[in-house]
Design an enzyme around this catalytic site. Sequence first.
Site, PDB file in Angstrom:
ATOM      1  N   ARG A 171      -1.851   3.015  -2.431  1.00 16.70           N
ATOM      2  CA  ARG A 171      -2.393   2.523  -3.702  1.00 16.70           C
ATOM      3  C   ARG A 171      -2.851   1.077  -3.541  1.00 16.70           C
ATOM      4  O   ARG A 171      -3.904   0.686  -4.062  1.00 16.70           O
ATOM      5  CB  ARG A 171      -1.354   2.625  -4.819  1.00 16.70           C
ATOM      6  CG  ARG A 171      -1.068   4.051  -5.264  1.00 16.70           C
ATOM      7  CD  ARG A 171      -0.111   4.100  -6.440  1.00 16.70           C
ATOM      8  NE  ARG A 171      -0.714   3.604  -7.671  1.00 16.70           N
ATOM      9  CZ  ARG A 171      -0.041   3.396  -8.809  1.00 16.70           C
ATOM     10  NH1 ARG A 171       1.259   3.627  -8.838  1.00 16.70           N
ATOM     11  NH2 ARG A 171      -0.655   2.953  -9.875  1.00 16.70           N
ATOM     12  N   CYS A 229       3.255  -4.320  -9.954  1.00  8.36           N
ATOM     13  CA  CYS A 229       3.146  -2.926  -9.515  1.00  8.36           C
ATOM     14  C   CYS A 229       2.068  -2.276 -10.357  1.00  8.36           C
ATOM     15  O   CYS A 229       1.046  -2.884 -10.640  1.00  8.36           O
ATOM     16  CB  CYS A 229       4.492  -2.223  -9.626  1.00  8.36           C
ATOM     17  SG  CYS A 229       5.183  -2.241 -11.316  1.00  8.36           S
TER      18      CYS A 229
END
Length: 270
Positions: A171, A229
């Site tokens: 990611r 995050c």
Amino acid sequence: MSPLITPEELAAIGDAAILDVRWRLGGPPGVEAYHEGHIPGAVFCDLNADLAAPAGPAGRHPLPEPEAFQEAMRRLGVSEGRPVVVYDEADSTAAARAWWTLRYFGHGDVRVLDGGLRAWTRAGFPVTKEETPVSPGDFTARPGGMPVLDADRAAALAADGVLLDARAAERYRGEVEPIDPVAGHIPGAVSAPTTGNVEPGGRFHNREFLRERFNSLGAVEGVPVGAYCGSGVTAAHEVLALEIAGLPAALYVGSWSNWVAHPGRPVATG
């Protein structure tokens, strides 16, 4: 005081508010697992409803308003002078968000059950399906107990300090993005997946291991450190791991879901 507690230490505590914070992105609802069996005396804490405000431009898990958080914690039996222990299934990803949020709003005695419910049962302690009767607490929410970042300060930290990206490496690189509309990372951020903070069974690595890990990523004493995050949940786990390592860090609560809500912000890949 260590932010972690062992099953044996928890079993020896005479009186604590125990919060079951089991949660996984995409479900199933953690309350279902709670009803199937939980630590005696624990009450269920809903990460989405109790530890975050509704999703929006501020991110998928923005900070709750102080009044809302205070009401939720009082309903769960949290009081000023009473220790709080939080746990999830095993790796403390969700429990860390509860730890961080309680610390941010001023509770001074919050610990995470290292290894979660899995460690509790492996140590031979019982679980129950019985609902825990709760006496309302008297907790007062006082914001500001932990350092936070907004988007501008996160960008500055990525350039002048160390900004850790707690998501999975793919990611970070922008190869996949299962949730947010844009893939990639904040320019200058360093990849530091939270999976590297714990052992295979879910317990945190020891202080020396974590300190060496973060030092190798540039997070050393005297250098400002922050973490983000996807939505501010796993980044709280990173902040917890950094605290275990003796390296205080700020949390970008809005994280990537807030960053990409504004199309003009730069995105890096690779």
